[in-house]
Design an enzyme around this catalytic site. Structure first.
Site, mmCIF file in Angstrom:
data_model
loop_
_atom_site.group_PDB
_atom_site.id
_atom_site.type_symbol
_atom_site.label_atom_id
_atom_site.label_comp_id
_atom_site.label_asym_id
_atom_site.label_seq_id
_atom_site.Cartn_x
_atom_site.Cartn_y
_atom_site.Cartn_z
ATOM 1 N N TYR A 161 3.011 9.856 -0.832
ATOM 2 C CA TYR A 161 4.111 9.329 -0.003
ATOM 3 C C TYR A 161 5.480 9.553 -0.660
ATOM 4 O O TYR A 161 6.514 9.391 -0.013
ATOM 5 C CB TYR A 161 3.954 7.823 0.279
ATOM 6 C CG TYR A 161 2.711 7.422 1.045
ATOM 7 C CD1 TYR A 161 1.889 8.374 1.641
ATOM 8 C CD2 TYR A 161 2.345 6.090 1.172
ATOM 9 C CE1 TYR A 161 0.735 8.003 2.336
ATOM 10 C CE2 TYR A 161 1.209 5.710 1.866
ATOM 11 C CZ TYR A 161 0.403 6.670 2.437
ATOM 12 O OH TYR A 161 -0.722 6.293 3.112
ATOM 13 N N ILE B 132 -2.625 -3.123 6.790
ATOM 14 C CA ILE B 132 -1.431 -2.713 6.039
ATOM 15 C C ILE B 132 -0.375 -2.149 6.996
ATOM 16 O O ILE B 132 0.005 -0.988 6.893
ATOM 17 C CB ILE B 132 -1.813 -1.682 4.957
ATOM 18 C CG1 ILE B 132 -2.809 -0.645 5.533
ATOM 19 C CG2 ILE B 132 -2.401 -2.352 3.736
ATOM 20 C CD1 ILE B 132 -3.024 0.560 4.640
ATOM 21 N N LYS C 48 2.944 -0.946 8.724
ATOM 22 C CA LYS C 48 4.183 -0.383 8.161
ATOM 23 C C LYS C 48 5.371 -0.737 9.041
ATOM 24 O O LYS C 48 5.309 -0.595 10.264
ATOM 25 C CB LYS C 48 4.044 1.142 8.078
ATOM 26 C CG LYS C 48 5.308 1.884 7.662
ATOM 27 C CD LYS C 48 6.116 2.411 8.831
ATOM 28 C CE LYS C 48 7.416 3.051 8.398
ATOM 29 N NZ LYS C 48 8.261 3.460 9.549
ATOM 30 N N SER C 49 6.458 -1.141 8.453
ATOM 31 C CA SER C 49 7.740 -1.192 9.145
ATOM 32 C C SER C 49 8.844 -1.123 8.099
ATOM 33 O O SER C 49 8.636 -1.518 6.952
ATOM 34 C CB SER C 49 7.895 -2.468 9.977
ATOM 35 O OG SER C 49 9.159 -2.439 10.625
ATOM 36 N N LYS D 282 -2.866 5.708 -4.089
ATOM 37 C CA LYS D 282 -3.943 6.675 -3.840
ATOM 38 C C LYS D 282 -3.674 7.977 -4.585
ATOM 39 O O LYS D 282 -2.518 8.409 -4.669
ATOM 40 C CB LYS D 282 -4.042 6.986 -2.341
ATOM 41 C CG LYS D 282 -3.945 5.749 -1.445
ATOM 42 C CD LYS D 282 -4.076 6.073 0.024
ATOM 43 C CE LYS D 282 -3.725 4.872 0.882
ATOM 44 N NZ LYS D 282 -2.289 4.676 1.085
ATOM 45 N N ASN E 265 5.016 -9.123 11.746
ATOM 46 C CA ASN E 265 3.659 -8.666 11.426
ATOM 47 C C ASN E 265 2.950 -9.597 10.435
ATOM 48 O O ASN E 265 1.730 -9.528 10.274
ATOM 49 C CB ASN E 265 3.706 -7.240 10.860
ATOM 50 C CG ASN E 265 4.196 -6.228 11.880
ATOM 51 O OD1 ASN E 265 4.204 -6.506 13.074
ATOM 52 N ND2 ASN E 265 4.610 -5.065 11.413
ATOM 53 N N HIS F 80 -7.518 9.484 -1.832
ATOM 54 C CA HIS F 80 -6.830 9.484 -0.536
ATOM 55 C C HIS F 80 -7.664 10.117 0.580
ATOM 56 O O HIS F 80 -7.564 9.734 1.741
ATOM 57 C CB HIS F 80 -5.504 10.241 -0.688
ATOM 58 C CG HIS F 80 -4.452 9.860 0.300
ATOM 59 N ND1 HIS F 80 -3.128 9.759 -0.030
ATOM 60 C CD2 HIS F 80 -4.515 9.559 1.618
ATOM 61 C CE1 HIS F 80 -2.428 9.417 1.040
ATOM 62 N NE2 HIS F 80 -3.242 9.293 2.051
ATOM 63 N N ARG G 170 10.538 -6.946 12.067
ATOM 64 C CA ARG G 170 9.141 -6.573 12.345
ATOM 65 C C ARG G 170 8.228 -6.882 11.154
ATOM 66 O O ARG G 170 7.069 -7.244 11.330
ATOM 67 C CB ARG G 170 9.063 -5.091 12.685
ATOM 68 C CG ARG G 170 9.592 -4.778 14.061
ATOM 69 C CD ARG G 170 9.504 -3.298 14.295
ATOM 70 N NE ARG G 170 9.770 -2.939 15.664
ATOM 71 C CZ ARG G 170 9.908 -1.680 16.069
ATOM 72 N NH1 ARG G 170 9.788 -0.683 15.197
ATOM 73 N NH2 ARG G 170 10.143 -1.415 17.333
ATOM 74 N N ASP H 168 0.844 -1.199 0.000
ATOM 75 C CA ASP H 168 0.000 0.000 0.000
ATOM 76 C C ASP H 168 0.878 1.247 0.000
ATOM 77 O O ASP H 168 1.583 1.510 0.963
ATOM 78 C CB ASP H 168 -0.902 0.047 1.241
ATOM 79 C CG ASP H 168 -1.700 1.349 1.284
ATOM 80 O OD1 ASP H 168 -2.531 1.554 0.375
ATOM 81 O OD2 ASP H 168 -1.460 2.187 2.181
HETATM 82 P P1 NDP Z 1 1.162 1.241 11.902
HETATM 83 O O1 NDP Z 1 0.056 0.925 12.841
HETATM 84 O O2 NDP Z 1 1.420 0.334 10.785
HETATM 85 O O3 NDP Z 1 2.476 1.406 12.785
HETATM 86 C C1 NDP Z 1 3.715 1.726 12.214
HETATM 87 C C2 NDP Z 1 4.697 2.028 13.339
HETATM 88 O O4 NDP Z 1 4.884 0.866 14.134
HETATM 89 C C3 NDP Z 1 6.057 2.431 12.866
HETATM 90 O O5 NDP Z 1 6.565 3.373 13.790
HETATM 91 C C4 NDP Z 1 6.861 1.110 12.946
HETATM 92 O O6 NDP Z 1 8.214 1.415 13.149
HETATM 93 C C5 NDP Z 1 6.233 0.448 14.140
HETATM 94 N N1 NDP Z 1 6.133 -1.010 14.080
HETATM 95 C C6 NDP Z 1 5.837 -1.791 13.014
HETATM 96 N N2 NDP Z 1 5.767 -3.070 13.358
HETATM 97 C C7 NDP Z 1 6.008 -3.132 14.680
HETATM 98 C C8 NDP Z 1 6.054 -4.192 15.600
HETATM 99 N N3 NDP Z 1 5.836 -5.445 15.207
HETATM 100 N N4 NDP Z 1 6.333 -3.900 16.902
HETATM 101 C C9 NDP Z 1 6.550 -2.624 17.297
HETATM 102 N N5 NDP Z 1 6.491 -1.576 16.457
HETATM 103 C C10 NDP Z 1 6.244 -1.831 15.161
HETATM 104 O O7 NDP Z 1 0.905 2.741 11.446
HETATM 105 P P2 NDP Z 1 1.024 3.597 10.104
HETATM 106 O O8 NDP Z 1 0.506 4.921 10.485
HETATM 107 O O9 NDP Z 1 2.348 3.504 9.490
HETATM 108 O O10 NDP Z 1 -0.047 2.916 9.129
HETATM 109 C C11 NDP Z 1 0.232 1.814 8.296
HETATM 110 C C12 NDP Z 1 -0.010 2.134 6.857
HETATM 111 O O11 NDP Z 1 -1.325 2.630 6.668
HETATM 112 C C13 NDP Z 1 0.868 3.250 6.292
HETATM 113 O O12 NDP Z 1 2.189 2.853 6.018
HETATM 114 C C14 NDP Z 1 0.086 3.619 5.055
HETATM 115 O O13 NDP Z 1 0.302 2.662 4.046
HETATM 116 C C15 NDP Z 1 -1.339 3.567 5.593
HETATM 117 N N6 NDP Z 1 -1.801 4.884 6.079
HETATM 118 C C16 NDP Z 1 -2.794 5.501 5.371
HETATM 119 C C17 NDP Z 1 -3.292 6.722 5.741
HETATM 120 C C18 NDP Z 1 -4.383 7.341 4.951
HETATM 121 O O14 NDP Z 1 -4.690 8.517 5.165
HETATM 122 N N7 NDP Z 1 -5.000 6.629 4.057
HETATM 123 C C19 NDP Z 1 -2.750 7.439 6.919
HETATM 124 C C20 NDP Z 1 -1.732 6.695 7.634
HETATM 125 C C21 NDP Z 1 -1.304 5.459 7.225
HETATM 126 P P3 NDP Z 1 9.417 0.803 12.237
HETATM 127 O O15 NDP Z 1 9.194 1.162 10.824
HETATM 128 O O16 NDP Z 1 10.624 1.458 12.840
HETATM 129 O O17 NDP Z 1 9.379 -0.688 12.492
#
Ligand code: NDP
Length: 296
Positions: free
Chosen positions: A52, A240, A242-243, A77, A252, A110, A248, A47
């Site tokens: 982005y 979806i 993100k990491s 998006k 996930n 979006h 991780r 995604d």
């Molecule tokens: P997430 O809930 O996916 O959390 C991401 C955060 O968690 C990052 O800081 C990541 O750090 C950390 N993380 C990931 N896996 C783990 C784990 N297993 N244990 C502990 N920490 C972890 O939030 P997002 O806001 O990134 O949302 C995910 C996706 O949703 C986005 O990437 C995007 O594709 C979408 N999105 C869409 C939006 C919209 O308006 N349509 C708005 C926001 C997000 P690290 O990378 O350091 O592991």
């Protein structure tokens, strides 16, 4: 043990892999390795979004992966600055060009643009045209609240396949989820493990540290993130997470070998605070959020 990721059937029969890798805030130079790690792990869905700034790197990682483009469901998006019938048709070309593909699997709007809903509808009409022309396999929306969906459905010919909304244990939007379900729209959770909550002050801070989630995780030797992802999947949502970190990304994805009980699912349902972490969808305007999306 490796488990096959189940698909979710969209309202037009297209199959969406239930877990994808999100790449919001993944810098372009880290995107290639994050997407490559995900595809190596077995993810089949990425995604991204025009806004982005990393579609090109997503495409590069997909094209150089073992299974190639055909093995991956690509979702992106259109940003609000590209709304309007002709502009949105052109926005498809920009995204497809950067991704290096002729066809996008799922293209969404979006955000709604409540201050200029006519433009939002015109953008959606462009998505309908792209779908009819076979340029995209499915179309959807993101951050659409019940009022936006109601107004869109009054004008649209094709019901969106997906609505991607903020959804984690601390913000569950039951009204939007119910509306989506009633209309055959798949709810896709952004910030599924509560990423947006990690920086909150006060009692309800990070979902990762929530005592209810931590207790369930501990009793099953799983991580809080895995418990949250499992909760979404059992309630039928697409996720979806993100990491950028390979361990991780793998963690996930490892959420298919266990099942939460109905009580555990209900306990997580009970954590909703009703407090949004992201921007208020009604406050999205071109003046405050508009920005130019570069050509491919
Ligand atoms: P997430 O809930 O996916 O959390 C991401 C955060 O968690 C990052 O800081 C990541 O750090 C950390 N993380 C990931 N896996 C783990 C784990 N297993 N244990 C502990 N920490 C972890 O939030 P997002 O806001 O990134 O949302 C995910 C996706 O949703 C986005 O990437 C995007 O594709 C979408 N999105 C869409 C939006 C919209 O308006 N349509 C708005 C926001 C997000 P690290 O990378 O350091 O592991």
């Amino acid at each position: 043990m490796a488990h096959e990721v189940p698909d979710i059937a969209l309202n037009n029969g297209v199959e969406l892999p239930s877990i994808g890798l999100g790449v919001f805030q993944t810098p372009p130079d880290e995107t290639r390795s994050a997407v490559a790690a995900a595809l190596d792990t077995g993810y089949r869905h990425i995604d991204t979004a025009a806004a982005y700034g990393n579609e090109r790197e997503v495409g590069e990682a997909v094209h150089t992966s073992k299974g190639g483009r055909a093995a991956v469901f690509l979702e992106t998006k259109v940003w609000i600055s590209d709304y309007g019938y002709d502009k949105t048709l052109h926005a498809f070309g920009k995204s497809a060009g950067k991704l290096g593909v002729d066809q996008i699997d799922l293209l969404t709007l979006h955000q709604a643009l409540p201050s200029d809903f006519g433009k939002t509808v015109a953008a959606y009409r462009a998505l309908e045209t792209l779908l009819k022309d076979g340029k995209v396999r499915a179309i959807g929306v993101s951050n659409f609240m019940v009022e936006h969906l109601t107004n869109l459905l009054a004008e649209a010919e094709i019901v969106p396949a997906v609505n991607q909304i903020e959804l984690h244990p601390y913000f569950q939007q039951p009204d939007v989820q119910a509306f989506n379900a009633e209309h055959g729209i798949v709810t896709q959770a952004w910030s599924p493990i509560g990423g947006i909550t990690f920086y909150r002050e006060g009692k309800h801070t990070s979902t990762l540290e929530d005592p209810v989630i931590a207790k369930i995780a501990e009793s099953r030797s799983k991580s809080p993130a895995q418990v949250m992802l499992r909760w979404h999947l059992q309630e039928g949502r697409s996720v979806i997470p993100k990491s950028t970190k390979p361990h991780r990304i793998a963690e996930n994805f490892d959420v298919f070998g266990f099942e939460l009980t109905a009580d555990e699912v209900a306990a997580i349902d009970g954590l909703d605070t009703g407090k949004r972490g992201g921007p208020e969808p009604d406050a999205i305007t071109l003046e405050s959020f508009g920005r130019e999306i570069p050509e491919a």
